[in-house]
Enzyme design. Structure first.
Site, mmCIF file in Angstrom:
data_model
loop_
_atom_site.group_PDB
_atom_site.id
_atom_site.type_symbol
_atom_site.label_atom_id
_atom_site.label_comp_id
_atom_site.label_asym_id
_atom_site.label_seq_id
_atom_site.Cartn_x
_atom_site.Cartn_y
_atom_site.Cartn_z
ATOM 1 N N GLU A 129 47.508 26.352 26.702
ATOM 2 C CA GLU A 129 46.259 26.120 25.973
ATOM 3 C C GLU A 129 46.264 24.765 25.251
ATOM 4 O O GLU A 129 45.233 24.089 25.184
ATOM 5 C CB GLU A 129 45.988 27.249 24.971
ATOM 6 C CG GLU A 129 45.822 28.637 25.585
ATOM 7 C CD GLU A 129 44.795 28.703 26.697
ATOM 8 O OE1 GLU A 129 43.841 27.914 26.699
ATOM 9 O OE2 GLU A 129 44.964 29.553 27.587
ATOM 10 N N HIS A 167 45.179 22.186 27.471
ATOM 11 C CA HIS A 167 43.712 22.130 27.595
ATOM 12 C C HIS A 167 43.114 21.189 26.544
ATOM 13 O O HIS A 167 42.176 20.443 26.825
ATOM 14 C CB HIS A 167 43.089 23.517 27.389
ATOM 15 C CG HIS A 167 42.992 24.334 28.644
ATOM 16 N ND1 HIS A 167 42.282 23.930 29.752
ATOM 17 C CD2 HIS A 167 43.515 25.539 28.970
ATOM 18 C CE1 HIS A 167 42.373 24.857 30.701
ATOM 19 N NE2 HIS A 167 43.122 25.848 30.250
HETATM 20 NI NI NI Z 1 43.695 27.628 31.249
#
Ligand code: NI
Length: 173
Positions: free
Chosen positions: A137, A140
């Site tokens: 994450e 991201h």
């Molecule tokens: Ni993802």
């Protein structure tokens, strides 16, 4: 309950760097709730705000296996402080890359500082699935996706396949 539409590859916004949060206000609190709703709705274990098109450094996670024992976690402005030399491998999927699972090797343990949903500064040492998911994450938030761990040829093939899937749903009448 507010389930947001998921942004998928090859949308350019997934490549942008998300901005840190300065103050936690009503908008951010609503966004955090929407992120949890969206993640649970899609049976995901992690979601970053950019995946619903909002470039803010907010992540939600829940790696609990049991539906009756939810363990929601929210990380605002997460920063990796320490990574173990020891690595571990998981087969990772991503809500922004449908039907794609890739074996990714990452440091097994990570220590992360962050702000929680109440605005409190925290630090957490994570291992196992939580560590992998958190690193995924945080990638991201920096515009990095699991397909970036592949060779360029393999990566281009996946993007091409996903772009085709998108257009195959279009109808021209
Ligand atoms: Ni993802």
């Amino acid at each position: 309950m507010s389930v947001k539409e998921l942004i998928t590859v090859p949308d350019d916004i997934l490549r942008k760097i998300s901005e840190p949060i300065n103050t936690l206000q009503v908008n951010e609190k609503k966004l955090i709730k929407d992120l949890f709703d969206t993640m649970y709705h899609h049976n995901g274990i992690g979601l970053a705000a950019v995946q619903v098109g909002i470039l803010k450094r907010i992540i939600v996670l829940d790696v609990s296996k049991n539906d009756n024992e939810k363990k929601p976690l929210c990380f605002i402005n997460p920063e990796i402080k320490k990574l173990s030399k020891k690595m571990s491998t998981y087969e990772e999927g991503c809500l922004s890359i449908p039907n794609t699972f890739l074996e990714i090797e990452r440091p097994e343990i990570c220590t992360v500082s962050y702000i929680d949903e109440n605005g409190d500064k925290k630090e957490m040492e994570c291992d196992g699935l939580l560590s992998t998911c958190l690193q995924h994450e945080i990638n991201h938030l920096d515009g990095k996706l699991i397909i970036d761990y592949l060779s360029k040829i393999k990566k281009d093939l996946i993007i091409k396949k996903l772009s085709k899937q998108k257009t195959s749903n279009r109808v021209v009448v």
